[in-house]
Design a protein around this motif. Structure first.
Motif, PDB file in Angstrom:
ATOM      1  N   VAL A  14     -31.974  31.973 -17.162  1.00 13.41           N
ATOM      2  CA  VAL A  14     -30.515  32.225 -17.037  1.00 13.41           C
ATOM      3  C   VAL A  14     -29.737  33.481 -16.328  1.00 13.41           C
ATOM      4  O   VAL A  14     -29.757  33.162 -15.297  1.00 13.41           O
ATOM      5  N   ALA A  15     -30.569  34.055 -16.853  1.00 16.13           N
ATOM      6  CA  ALA A  15     -30.212  35.758 -16.244  1.00 16.13           C
ATOM      7  C   ALA A  15     -31.323  35.962 -14.397  1.00 16.13           C
ATOM      8  O   ALA A  15     -30.591  36.600 -13.905  1.00 16.13           O
ATOM      9  N   LEU A  16     -32.612  35.338 -14.505  1.00 14.57           N
ATOM     10  CA  LEU A  16     -33.278  35.650 -13.014  1.00 14.57           C
ATOM     11  C   LEU A  16     -32.131  34.207 -12.326  1.00 14.57           C
ATOM     12  O   LEU A  16     -32.434  34.908 -11.399  1.00 14.57           O
ATOM     13  N   LEU A  17     -31.181  33.391 -12.620  1.00 16.05           N
ATOM     14  CA  LEU A  17     -30.567  32.458 -11.504  1.00 16.05           C
ATOM     15  C   LEU A  17     -29.105  33.391 -11.360  1.00 16.05           C
ATOM     16  O   LEU A  17     -29.219  33.858 -10.645  1.00 16.05           O
ATOM     17  N   ILE A  18     -28.792  33.691 -12.526  1.00 19.24           N
ATOM     18  CA  ILE A  18     -27.309  34.378 -12.219  1.00 19.24           C
ATOM     19  C   ILE A  18     -27.669  35.489 -11.798  1.00 19.24           C
ATOM     20  O   ILE A  18     -26.562  36.006 -10.698  1.00 19.24           O
ATOM     21  N   TRP A  19     -27.843  36.116 -12.592  1.00 20.04           N
ATOM     22  CA  TRP A  19     -27.896  37.977 -11.985  1.00 20.04           C
ATOM     23  C   TRP A  19     -29.022  38.284 -11.366  1.00 20.04           C
ATOM     24  O   TRP A  19     -28.866  39.016 -10.560  1.00 20.04           O
ATOM     25  N   GLY A  20     -30.618  37.810 -11.222  1.00 15.84           N
ATOM     26  CA  GLY A  20     -31.919  38.333 -10.412  1.00 15.84           C
ATOM     27  C   GLY A  20     -31.726  37.815  -9.309  1.00 15.84           C
ATOM     28  O   GLY A  20     -31.823  38.875  -7.970  1.00 15.84           O
ATOM     29  N   LEU A  21     -30.778  36.038  -8.879  1.00 20.64           N
ATOM     30  CA  LEU A  21     -31.179  35.885  -7.742  1.00 20.64           C
ATOM     31  C   LEU A  21     -30.521  36.119  -6.777  1.00 20.64           C
ATOM     32  O   LEU A  21     -30.640  37.095  -5.639  1.00 20.64           O
ATOM     33  N   PRO A  22     -29.183  36.381  -7.252  1.00 18.01           N
ATOM     34  CA  PRO A  22     -28.472  37.267  -5.521  1.00 18.01           C
ATOM     35  C   PRO A  22     -28.989  38.980  -5.680  1.00 18.01           C
ATOM     36  O   PRO A  22     -28.910  39.263  -4.253  1.00 18.01           O
ATOM     37  N   ARG A  23     -29.649  39.183  -7.042  1.00 17.06           N
ATOM     38  CA  ARG A  23     -29.671  41.382  -6.000  1.00 17.06           C
ATOM     39  C   ARG A  23     -31.313  41.107  -5.761  1.00 17.06           C
ATOM     40  O   ARG A  23     -31.255  42.097  -4.560  1.00 17.06           O
ATOM     41  N   ILE A  24     -32.106  39.859  -5.641  1.00 16.53           N
ATOM     42  CA  ILE A  24     -33.455  39.699  -5.263  1.00 16.53           C
ATOM     43  C   ILE A  24     -33.159  39.181  -3.533  1.00 16.53           C
ATOM     44  O   ILE A  24     -33.711  39.954  -2.916  1.00 16.53           O
ATOM     45  N   ALA A  25     -32.083  38.750  -3.217  1.00 22.59           N
ATOM     46  CA  ALA A  25     -31.295  37.890  -1.669  1.00 22.59           C
ATOM     47  C   ALA A  25     -30.472  39.516  -1.372  1.00 22.59           C
ATOM     48  O   ALA A  25     -30.788  39.451   0.084  1.00 22.59           O
ATOM     49  N   GLY A  26     -30.150  39.540  -2.052  1.00 18.92           N
ATOM     50  CA  GLY A  26     -29.373  41.096  -2.350  1.00 18.92           C
ATOM     51  C   GLY A  26     -28.157  40.579  -1.175  1.00 18.92           C
ATOM     52  O   GLY A  26     -27.498  41.737  -0.245  1.00 18.92           O
ATOM     53  N   VAL A  27     -27.256  39.898  -1.626  1.00 14.98           N
ATOM     54  CA  VAL A  27     -26.144  39.626  -1.486  1.00 14.98           C
ATOM     55  C   VAL A  27     -25.462  38.834  -2.568  1.00 14.98           C
ATOM     56  O   VAL A  27     -26.098  38.213  -3.696  1.00 14.98           O
ATOM     57  N   GLY A  28     -23.938  38.036  -2.227  1.00 20.29           N
ATOM     58  CA  GLY A  28     -23.326  38.102  -4.074  1.00 20.29           C
ATOM     59  C   GLY A  28     -23.075  36.405  -3.649  1.00 20.29           C
ATOM     60  O   GLY A  28     -24.224  35.585  -2.943  1.00 20.29           O
ATOM     61  N   TRP A  29     -22.303  36.147  -4.817  1.00 22.46           N
ATOM     62  CA  TRP A  29     -22.450  34.453  -4.952  1.00 22.46           C
ATOM     63  C   TRP A  29     -22.020  34.177  -4.448  1.00 22.46           C
ATOM     64  O   TRP A  29     -21.712  32.258  -3.940  1.00 22.46           O
ATOM     65  N   SER A  30     -21.051  34.413  -3.711  1.00 19.63           N
ATOM     66  CA  SER A  30     -20.361  33.715  -3.248  1.00 19.63           C
ATOM     67  C   SER A  30     -20.840  33.925  -1.443  1.00 19.63           C
ATOM     68  O   SER A  30     -20.482  32.301  -0.875  1.00 19.63           O
ATOM     69  N   GLU A  31     -21.309  34.237  -1.459  1.00 18.21           N
ATOM     70  CA  GLU A  31     -21.923  34.146   0.672  1.00 18.21           C
ATOM     71  C   GLU A  31     -23.240  33.136  -0.183  1.00 18.21           C
ATOM     72  O   GLU A  31     -23.438  32.251   0.835  1.00 18.21           O
TER      73      GLU A  31
END
Length: 403
Positions: free
Chosen positions: A44-61
């Protein structure tokens, strides 16, 4: 006065069994709870928290490309996912002679549901596969061989994919991040070593006995270390498994090869369409490399089915190679939805079909009830094999049904 006849000593009363401790007082239960909760929390942490940070964008984008997906494209993705599952039934039918494609689909979906939703669910997936196939009358050895061969062909695909992806990426003129390159190299070398060990065991009877003896000694040493000494008898079991596996390979290698190849090809097309409809623009080499890395990371059992790790690795590679961050994350997430989440209702339906079939359909002559036997004793022969290997060996076979 008549002599008193001797009386036989009264049997001593049997000792009462010790009361079993409640589950909340068992350290092993708590360890499993902590391990499983930690695994799910990491995913869950990798998907919700890690994925946007790795991509460098927010969940809205990330959500924006997903909000404008055309319905025909979603239908096409669902059809491709079903085609991939059907393609892998050829691998299962080749590895387990006598099973139909319908039953192969049921056992694939049911085993995948367990393996992809439970932390460290590979062993439980094997147990599900074993129970379902045994209920259909297949012998222990036939099921064990099918598990081994399914794993070998899936592993071979995961080895070939990174090599093809790397070659395509180099031909495209791309450069790989050193950290990702080293991680992929370690994974590929590990899988290559496992494949090489399998090939050596298949070629040489002496090697089969040697490998079986070494594995047996290591396992028995571990059991002594945890104060549960036991004689396993795996050396002879692996030698017998080798002889029977050779016969299955001789007749089913082409079917298993085509089934595994079709599975990975359809999944790559599915991955390409997911990225395309989300607006990610990348070269074919980059796309193939990201797909190969994701399939390689599914072998990591830290999270259920590699969930979170697969997405993080694929997005990191795509962004590093110049893909749009939001589009790459959205496309990878869409691919996960169709290859991981959509399989959950399919898997539940497969379990219901199996349970309904067991309840409604009378047992066929070859489908004898499973008897509990001591380790190493031969079991009843089923439709697919002789059943001569003890259950201890098969319970330790690597997970193979879902590649």
């Amino acid at each position: 006065m008549q002599p008193t006849p001797p009386t036989s000593p009264s049997p001593s009363p049997e000792p009462e069994p010790l009361p079993r401790r409640p589950w909340w007082r068992r350290g092993r239960v708590w360890w499993r709870i902590v391990r499983d909760v930690g695994s799910l929390a990491l995913a869950v942490a990798l998907l919700i928290w890690g994925l946007p940070r790795i991509a460098g964008v927010g969940w809205s984008e990330i959500a924006e490309p997903l909000s404008r997906l055309p319905v025909p494209a979603l239908v096409l993705l669902g059809a491709l996912q079903l085609c991939a599952l059907l393609a892998f039934t050829f691998t299962i039918t080749g590895a387990l002679p006598g099973i139909s494609h319908g039953r192969a689909l049921v056992v694939n979906l049911a085993g995948s549901l367990v393996a992809n939703t439970l932390p460290f669910g590979g062993a439980l997936g094997i147990g599900a596969t074993y129970a379902i196939c045994r209920s259909w009358g297949f012998g222990r050895s036939a099921i064990g061989i099918s598990v081994v061969l399914g794993g070998v062909f899936a592993t071979a695909g995961k080895v070939v994919l990174p090599l093809v992806g790397l070659a395509a990426l180099l031909l495209q003129g791309g450069h790989i991040n050193p950290a990702l390159r080293d991680a992929a190299l370690v994974g590929v070398l590990t899988l290559v070593a496992l494949l090489a060990l399998f090939v050596v065991v298949m070629i040489s009877d002496r090697a089969a006995h040697t490998v079986g003896r070494l594995i047996q000694r290591a396992a028995e040493g571990f059991l002594r270390l945890i104060r549960r000494p036991r004689q396993l008898g795996w050396e002879q079991g692996i030698a017998q498994l080798r002889a029977q596996t050779q016969d299955v390979m001789r007749h089913g290698w082409l079917q298993m090869t085509l089934g595994t190849l079709g599975y990975f090809v359809i999944y790559f097309v599915l991955f390409w369409i997911c990225l395309h409809i989300c607006g990610a623009v990348v070269g074919i080499g980059t796309m193939l490399a990201a797909f190969a890395l994701g399939r390689l990371l599914t072998s990591v059992a830290v999270t259920p089915g590699g969930l979170g790790l697969v997405e993080a690795g694929s997005v990191a590679l795509l962004v590093a190679m110049g893909a749009g961050a939001a589009e790459a994350a959205a496309g990878t997430l869409l691919f996960t939805i169709f290859t991981h989440v959509i399989e959950i209702p399919f898997g539940i339906a497969a379990w219901l079909v199996w349970l309904w079939g067991r309840k409604k359909r009378p047992a066929e002559p070859s489908e004898q009830p499973v008897s509990v036997r001591p380790a190493g004793l031969p079991g009843p022969a089923g439709a697919g094999g002789s059943g001569q290997l003890g259950p201890d060996l098969h319970q330790q076979l690597p997970q193979a049904i879902d590649p």
